[in-house]
Design a protein around this motif. Structure first.
Motif, PDB file in Angstrom:
ATOM      1  N   GLU A  82       0.825  -1.203   0.000  1.00  0.00           N
ATOM      2  CA  GLU A  82       0.000   0.000   0.000  1.00  0.00           C
ATOM      3  C   GLU A  82       0.863   1.258   0.000  1.00  0.00           C
ATOM      4  N   SER A 116      -3.696   7.950   1.259  1.00  0.00           N
ATOM      5  CA  SER A 116      -4.298   6.639   1.550  1.00  0.00           C
ATOM      6  C   SER A 116      -5.808   6.719   1.455  1.00  0.00           C
ATOM      7  N   SER A 117      -6.354   7.836   1.903  1.00  0.00           N
ATOM      8  CA  SER A 117      -7.793   8.008   1.851  1.00  0.00           C
ATOM      9  C   SER A 117      -8.286   8.140   0.417  1.00  0.00           C
ATOM     10  N   TYR A 118      -7.602   8.965  -0.378  1.00  0.00           N
ATOM     11  CA  TYR A 118      -8.088   9.246  -1.723  1.00  0.00           C
ATOM     12  C   TYR A 118      -7.633   8.227  -2.765  1.00  0.00           C
ATOM     13  N   LEU A 120      -6.341   4.926  -2.096  1.00  0.00           N
ATOM     14  CA  LEU A 120      -6.713   3.558  -1.751  1.00  0.00           C
ATOM     15  C   LEU A 120      -8.152   3.447  -1.263  1.00  0.00           C
ATOM     16  N   GLY A 121      -8.779   4.572  -0.955  1.00  0.00           N
ATOM     17  CA  GLY A 121     -10.163   4.559  -0.513  1.00  0.00           C
ATOM     18  C   GLY A 121     -10.351   4.082   0.914  1.00  0.00           C
ATOM     19  N   HIS A 122      -9.301   4.179   1.717  1.00  0.00           N
ATOM     20  CA  HIS A 122      -9.395   3.724   3.096  1.00  0.00           C
ATOM     21  C   HIS A 122     -10.151   4.725   3.953  1.00  0.00           C
ATOM     22  N   SER A 123     -10.870   4.193   4.934  1.00  0.00           N
ATOM     23  CA  SER A 123     -11.547   5.050   5.894  1.00  0.00           C
ATOM     24  C   SER A 123     -10.519   5.556   6.908  1.00  0.00           C
ATOM     25  N   GLU A 126      -9.390   2.677   9.063  1.00  0.00           N
ATOM     26  CA  GLU A 126      -8.441   1.787   8.379  1.00  0.00           C
ATOM     27  C   GLU A 126      -7.051   2.405   8.322  1.00  0.00           C
TER      28      GLU A 126
END
Length: 154
Positions: A82, A116-118, A120-123, A126
């Protein structure tokens, strides 16, 4: 869908040249038709014409954005860590892009949390788990970082 689906798929395939993109275009066009059904005015044209106009516009949008998208093999995504994906997304930004300059102005932890948020789409939860950082710290970093980005880009 059963009446026009096959024809819509054929039109989209001719415009886009790829069946996977054509299927996406038809699906997105049908979702737009569903959402904008209240905007249809039969005095301005037929329902079929309206339907194919939406499909055509969706295909043109996809063709325009295709130049900006860089296809990635699914196996490459599975193999990459990641952190490497986030770094690669950042590295792909042109050096002259304002967004890159603004992201470089952020500290490493904040930049990594936002990407990571934008990317990988992680909350937030996460991201906190993956970075071994308290949730409140991650939320604060992302909030402050987004405010700095907004200020920098405006």
């Amino acid at each position: 869908m059963t009446a026009e689906g096959g024809r819509m798929l054929g039109v989209a395939r001719r415009m886009l040249g790829r069946i996977d993109l054509a299927e996406d275009a038809v699906q997105e066009a049908l979702v737009l038709v569903w959402r904008r059904a209240h905007q249809f005015d039969e005095s301005r044209g037929s329902a079929k014409g309206w339907l194919y106009t939406i499909l055509r516009n969706r295909c043109l949008t996809m063709l325009r954005s295709e130049d900006r998208e860089m296809p990635t093999e699914p196996q490459a995504i599975d193999r990459a860590s990641e952190g490497a994906l986030v770094d690669a997304a950042f590295d792909r930004l042109p050096t002259t892009a304002d967004l890159r300059g603004c992201l470089e102005g952020l500290d490493e932890a904040t930049r990594r949390a936002i990407l990571s948020s934008y990317v990988l789409g992680h909350s937030h939860g996460e991201i906190a788990g993956r970075l071994a950082t308290p949730l409140g710290t991650v939320k604060a970093r992302i909030r402050r970082g987004l405010l700095k980005l907004r200020e920098c880009l405006s």
